[in-house]
Design an enzyme around this catalytic site. Structure first.
Site, PDB file in Angstrom:
ATOM      1  N   TYR A 442       0.816  -1.218   0.000  1.00  0.00           N
ATOM      2  CA  TYR A 442       0.000   0.000   0.000  1.00  0.00           C
ATOM      3  C   TYR A 442       0.851   1.269   0.000  1.00  0.00           C
ATOM      4  O   TYR A 442       2.024   1.233   0.283  1.00  0.00           O
ATOM      5  CB  TYR A 442      -1.062   0.004   1.092  1.00  0.00           C
ATOM      6  CG  TYR A 442      -0.696  -0.074   2.548  1.00  0.00           C
ATOM      7  CD1 TYR A 442       0.583   0.124   3.036  1.00  0.00           C
ATOM      8  CD2 TYR A 442      -1.705  -0.335   3.483  1.00  0.00           C
ATOM      9  CE1 TYR A 442       0.856   0.065   4.385  1.00  0.00           C
ATOM     10  CE2 TYR A 442      -1.446  -0.402   4.842  1.00  0.00           C
ATOM     11  CZ  TYR A 442      -0.156  -0.202   5.284  1.00  0.00           C
ATOM     12  OH  TYR A 442       0.098  -0.269   6.626  1.00  0.00           O
ATOM     13  N   GLU A 443       0.212   2.356  -0.398  1.00  0.00           N
ATOM     14  CA  GLU A 443       0.881   3.644  -0.672  1.00  0.00           C
ATOM     15  C   GLU A 443       1.938   3.512  -1.764  1.00  0.00           C
ATOM     16  O   GLU A 443       2.909   4.260  -1.800  1.00  0.00           O
ATOM     17  CB  GLU A 443       1.510   4.221   0.609  1.00  0.00           C
ATOM     18  CG  GLU A 443       0.567   4.357   1.778  1.00  0.00           C
ATOM     19  CD  GLU A 443      -0.669   5.202   1.471  1.00  0.00           C
ATOM     20  OE1 GLU A 443      -0.642   5.981   0.508  1.00  0.00           O
ATOM     21  OE2 GLU A 443      -1.668   5.065   2.208  1.00  0.00           O
TER      22      GLU A 443
END
Length: 591
Positions: A442-443
């Site tokens: 994620y990110e």
């Protein structure tokens, strides 16, 4: 239940002795009151809260998970999570680094990074909730109007409300140009937001009375691709003219995800059905606001990786000191016992030292990056601000990419030291291995970080941040070149830095001829850069030891770990160098 003791002494060493952050921060505007006494007080109180309140809830959150009620479309967090958040708010932690103008304490991001590490080591799933609020604060602070800051930022800083980032859609992950959520203008100047977002951390929960969703969407006249994205504030509850909560907005969680790890963190499908929203910044300029949140979030996820390494190390070290299995190859050590503790075995020590090397080296890296963020924001010297900004931009993908991948490696090592006992849930160590896996995704995945580093920060920006970092390393090596006690560190570091510069030029030439060469080299380049960066901070640590005031045993351990890093981990750069030099030809089409 697993152990956690906040590594305050090592944080103090990194902040004061290695980086001189206390002096650097005190020299910035607004930093006159910052001194070691104040910083120590913050670190000490943060350690108490995280050890006593959050750490005991870590395994609880993993075992119980979040609960979704389909009828009310609400989420209940695991037992104790909501109450811990109330204590967090009462302690003033929600506004620790937020501007005093909006009710925060205005402390530097460098101090916030150390506190965040403690939070994430204590309870990573719980820590995702304030992380998303921080992203909303950053975006509103940089891109919101003054009225928007007063109406939405202040309650988040106070901890009464929280925030979320609503970016990803089923067909649009990292490629935001495929985004379909729509924003229709209304007669009153607001907008009606319609669409579905997925993987939304803290999109719905029971911590706070309101949630401020920051949503990417397209206006009717938006150009195609990422240039046509705008950002909107969409509150869970609408606000009256006086800022009081009104009726429920037409945004709700349609489900929560069932995940490999981070089970105490609510990961939601969010449905927007003509929900009332308000534009942040200029139309079609939402990516600027998104990257404000994203850059801070990527550094924060790097800290998540560091935090998991630290806690996994603490537990595996304790276990290896106590677990009795076989005798040392050189003869019995614990002659009064039936077997020796497994820490006597060389390869067990290799796994422990790998974890320690990444934890302590990674801590210096992220605190250095956070210090650049403070200089960029607070300094009145424009040249100093630009330099810090270039360094920070260059280091963020390294922090995020390297430390999250290292978290996967180190939690694997921690589990391995436990043997079969690590694989079962009873000891709690397998949770860290599961929780670590999302940090590489994620990110922005590791591959996205690598492309950002090599493609944008190095090639597109002509290596501005890289040059500054290499100059800093070269200056350090030159300063200590005549010190024979440092030769084992300074000599190899200088050679690697020179090769790094030459390699980058070589890759630039190859990429000009064929852009796919960039994709072929990017991930290896990220690891290559990361290992040299950690080598630089380990060399600085060795230099800082004599004047640090550390106890002799602690100083010895640091020097031993530095030697281990240079002997056993830094040489990994040779493998990555060979992979990059093999080029695109070594990656044939897959049929």
């Amino acid at each position: 239940m697993t152990l956690y003791s906040a590594p305050v002494d090592d944080m103090r060493f990194a902040l004061y002795d290695l980086l001189g952050a206390d002096t650097a921060l005190a020299a910035l505007p607004g930093g006159q009151a910052l001194n070691r006494e104040l910083i120590d007080a913050v670190l000490g109180e943060a350690a108490r809260f995280n050890e006593q309140v959050l750490a005991p809830l870590n395994q609880v959150g993993d075992t119980e998970g979040c609960h979704y009620d389909k009828a009310s479309q609400t989420v209940t967090t695991p037992a104790g999570f909501k109450e811990a958040y109330a204590q967090y708010v009462d302690g003033g932690w929600a506004g620790l680094t937020a501007p005093e103008t909006y009710g925060g304490q205005g402390l530097p991001e460098t101090i916030g990074a150390a506190v965040k590490e403690m939070i994430d080591s204590a309870n990573l799933a719980w820590g995702t909730y304030p992380l998303l609020s921080q992203g909303a604060v950053d975006a509103l602070k940089m891109h919101g109007t003054e009225e928007q800051r007063r109406r939405y930022l202040v309650p988040i800083v106070e901890g009464r409300w929280t925030g979320s980032m609503c970016l990803t859609e089923p067909q649009a992950g990292s490629d935001l140009g495929l985004l379909k959520t729509r924003a229709e203008p209304a007669d009153d100047g607001s907008y009606r937001i319609s669409g579905t977002k997925i993987f939304i951390t803290a999109g719905e929960h029971d911590f706070a009375e309101n949630i401020v969703h920051l949503v990417l969407a397209r206006l009717p006249d938006a150009p195609a691709g990422s240039r046509g994205i705008s950002m909107f504030i969409v509150p869970k509850f609408k606000l009256g003219a006086d800022g009081s909560l009104g009726q429920r907005n037409t945004v709700a969680a349609g489900a929560i995800e069932h995940k490999m790890g981070l089970k105490g963190s609510a990961t939601c499908v969010m449905n927007f059905d003509a929900a009332e929203g308000y534009l942040i910044g200029a139309p079609h300029k939402g990516l600027m606001a998104m990257f404000t949140m994203m850059n801070a979030a990527r550094l924060a996820v790097g800290i998540q990786g560091l935090s998991l390494i630290e806690r996994a190390y603490q537990n595996s070290l304790a276990y290896c000191r106590e677990r009795l299995q076989m005798r040392a190859l050189s003869g019995a050590v614990a002659t009064d016992k039936a077997a020796d503790p497994i820490i006597v075995h060389p390869d067990v020590r290799r796994m422990l030292l790998t974890q320690r090397a990444f934890a302590e080296g990674g801590r210096a890296l992220v605190l250095y990056a956070a210090l650049q963020a403070d200089i960029e924001e607070r300094s009145t010297d424009q040249a100093e601000r630009e330099r810090a900004g270039q360094l920070l931009g260059f280091l963020i993908p390294i922090c995020k990419g390297l430390l999250t991948e290292a978290a996967v490696e180190c939690t694997y090592h921690a589990l391995q030291t436990y043997g079969g006992h690590g694989y079962i849930a009873e000891h709690g160590i397998e949770q860290f291995a599961r929780d670590a896996r999302i940090t590489t995704l994620y990110e922005g995945t590791t591959q996205i970080q690598a492309l950002d580093l090599l493609g944008r920060k190095v090639m597109q920006l002509k290596g501005a941040g890289l040059r500054l970092f290499l100059e800093e390393i070269a200056g350090f090596c030159q300063q200590h070149a005549s010190n024979e006690s440092l030769a084992a560190f300074v000599g190899p570091l200088a050679v690697h830095a020179k090769t790094w510069s030459e390699l980058t030029q070589e890759l630039g030439a190859r990429t000009t001829k064929n852009p796919d060469e960039l994709g072929a080299a990017a991930v290896d380049y990220l690891f290559y850069a990361g290992y040299i960066a950690l080598g630089y901070f380990w060399a600085r640590a060795v230099v800082a030891l004599p004047d640090s005031g550390l106890a002799p045993d602690a100083a010895r351990d640091k020097r031993d770990t530095a030697r281990f890093y240079f002997a056993r981990i830094l040489p990994r750069v040779h493998t990555h160098l060979a992979a990059m030099q093999s080029g695109l030809d070594a990656l044939p089409d897959v049929h």
